[in-house]
Design a protein around this motif. Sequence first.
Motif, PDB file in Angstrom:
ATOM      1  N   ARG A   1       0.666  -1.314   0.208  1.00 15.22           N
ATOM      2  CA  ARG A   1       0.051  -0.121   0.207  1.00 15.22           C
ATOM      3  C   ARG A   1       0.741   1.373  -0.003  1.00 15.22           C
ATOM      4  O   ARG A   1       0.398   2.214  -0.492  1.00 15.22           O
ATOM      5  CB  ARG A   1      -1.009   0.128   1.175  1.00 15.22           C
ATOM      6  N   VAL A   2       2.224   1.159   0.802  1.00 11.23           N
ATOM      7  CA  VAL A   2       3.038   2.335   0.662  1.00 11.23           C
ATOM      8  C   VAL A   2       3.368   2.478  -0.871  1.00 11.23           C
ATOM      9  O   VAL A   2       3.381   3.853  -1.225  1.00 11.23           O
ATOM     10  CB  VAL A   2       4.013   2.128   1.681  1.00 11.23           C
ATOM     11  N   ALA A   3       3.667   1.537  -1.593  1.00 12.52           N
ATOM     12  CA  ALA A   3       4.408   1.797  -2.995  1.00 12.52           C
ATOM     13  C   ALA A   3       3.102   2.299  -3.815  1.00 12.52           C
ATOM     14  O   ALA A   3       3.459   3.320  -4.631  1.00 12.52           O
ATOM     15  CB  ALA A   3       4.728   0.421  -3.305  1.00 12.52           C
ATOM     16  N   ALA A   4       2.140   2.103  -3.585  1.00 12.44           N
ATOM     17  CA  ALA A   4       0.895   2.541  -4.404  1.00 12.44           C
ATOM     18  C   ALA A   4       0.532   4.032  -4.070  1.00 12.44           C
ATOM     19  O   ALA A   4       0.238   4.730  -4.991  1.00 12.44           O
ATOM     20  CB  ALA A   4      -0.445   1.739  -4.161  1.00 12.44           C
ATOM     21  N   SER A   5       0.925   4.278  -2.859  1.00 11.44           N
ATOM     22  CA  SER A   5       0.790   5.641  -2.485  1.00 11.44           C
ATOM     23  C   SER A   5       1.700   6.833  -2.932  1.00 11.44           C
ATOM     24  O   SER A   5       1.388   8.011  -3.289  1.00 11.44           O
ATOM     25  CB  SER A   5       0.372   6.105  -0.856  1.00 11.44           C
ATOM     26  N   GLY A   6       2.728   6.208  -3.346  1.00 17.31           N
ATOM     27  CA  GLY A   6       3.883   7.267  -3.881  1.00 17.31           C
ATOM     28  C   GLY A   6       4.260   7.962  -2.572  1.00 17.31           C
ATOM     29  O   GLY A   6       5.129   8.975  -2.887  1.00 17.31           O
ATOM     30  N   ARG A  11       6.488  12.696   4.320  1.00 18.75           N
ATOM     31  CA  ARG A  11       4.944  12.284   4.166  1.00 18.75           C
ATOM     32  C   ARG A  11       4.899  10.738   4.451  1.00 18.75           C
ATOM     33  O   ARG A  11       3.764  10.231   5.244  1.00 18.75           O
ATOM     34  CB  ARG A  11       4.536  12.434   2.809  1.00 18.75           C
ATOM     35  N   LEU A  12       5.674   9.991   4.180  1.00 20.63           N
ATOM     36  CA  LEU A  12       5.843   8.572   4.329  1.00 20.63           C
ATOM     37  C   LEU A  12       5.880   8.373   5.891  1.00 20.63           C
ATOM     38  O   LEU A  12       5.118   7.513   6.389  1.00 20.63           O
ATOM     39  CB  LEU A  12       7.102   7.870   3.680  1.00 20.63           C
ATOM     40  N   ARG A  13       6.570   9.034   6.495  1.00 21.55           N
ATOM     41  CA  ARG A  13       6.709   9.058   7.885  1.00 21.55           C
ATOM     42  C   ARG A  13       5.525   9.409   8.795  1.00 21.55           C
ATOM     43  O   ARG A  13       5.048   8.763   9.642  1.00 21.55           O
ATOM     44  CB  ARG A  13       7.870   9.971   8.599  1.00 21.55           C
ATOM     45  N   ASN A  19      -1.046   5.281  10.670  1.00 21.66           N
ATOM     46  CA  ASN A  19      -1.245   3.902  10.688  1.00 21.66           C
ATOM     47  C   ASN A  19      -1.129   3.604  11.870  1.00 21.66           C
ATOM     48  O   ASN A  19      -1.921   2.444  12.511  1.00 21.66           O
ATOM     49  CB  ASN A  19      -0.620   3.125   9.559  1.00 21.66           C
ATOM     50  N   ARG A  20       0.176   3.734  12.734  1.00 15.50           N
ATOM     51  CA  ARG A  20       0.497   3.207  13.927  1.00 15.50           C
ATOM     52  C   ARG A  20      -0.617   3.436  15.054  1.00 15.50           C
ATOM     53  O   ARG A  20      -1.008   2.742  15.784  1.00 15.50           O
ATOM     54  CB  ARG A  20       1.789   3.358  14.285  1.00 15.50           C
ATOM     55  N   SER A  21      -0.998   4.926  15.141  1.00 16.51           N
ATOM     56  CA  SER A  21      -2.154   5.412  15.955  1.00 16.51           C
ATOM     57  C   SER A  21      -3.317   4.647  15.816  1.00 16.51           C
ATOM     58  O   SER A  21      -4.066   4.584  16.677  1.00 16.51           O
ATOM     59  CB  SER A  21      -2.079   6.740  15.598  1.00 16.51           C
ATOM     60  N   LEU A  22      -3.907   4.447  14.472  1.00 11.65           N
ATOM     61  CA  LEU A  22      -4.796   3.928  14.144  1.00 11.65           C
ATOM     62  C   LEU A  22      -4.909   2.506  14.740  1.00 11.65           C
ATOM     63  O   LEU A  22      -6.026   1.835  15.239  1.00 11.65           O
ATOM     64  CB  LEU A  22      -5.322   3.850  12.923  1.00 11.65           C
TER      65      LEU A  22
END
Length: 102
Positions: A1-6, A11-13, A19-22
């Motif tokens: 999913r990270v690769a698809a978001s670009g 922004r990645l961090r 995602n960790r918080s959720l």
Amino acid sequence: RVAASGAQGARLRETQSINRSLSALGDVISALANREAHVPYRNSKLTHLLQPCLGGNAKTVMLVNLSPAAAHLPETLCTLRFAAKVSSCDIGPAQRSARVSF
């Protein structure tokens, strides 16, 4: 999913942190629903800040945002799974607490 978001760099961090918080929020809701002795509020800043809103003295509503686009189907399914996990938890009715003034 990270690769698809670009997403790259900051922004990645940020995405990883969200995602960790959720994930931590899901753990807290699950612990509350299972009436566990330890609720991991301090596993993220989000859950630590939401602690008064998630306990027995508050009503909590969670909204999720879904995309109707076929290109976003995997993300939509992931969001729906998270919403189903949260929805299946019953943390009980809000309890009224008496305020004491000095």
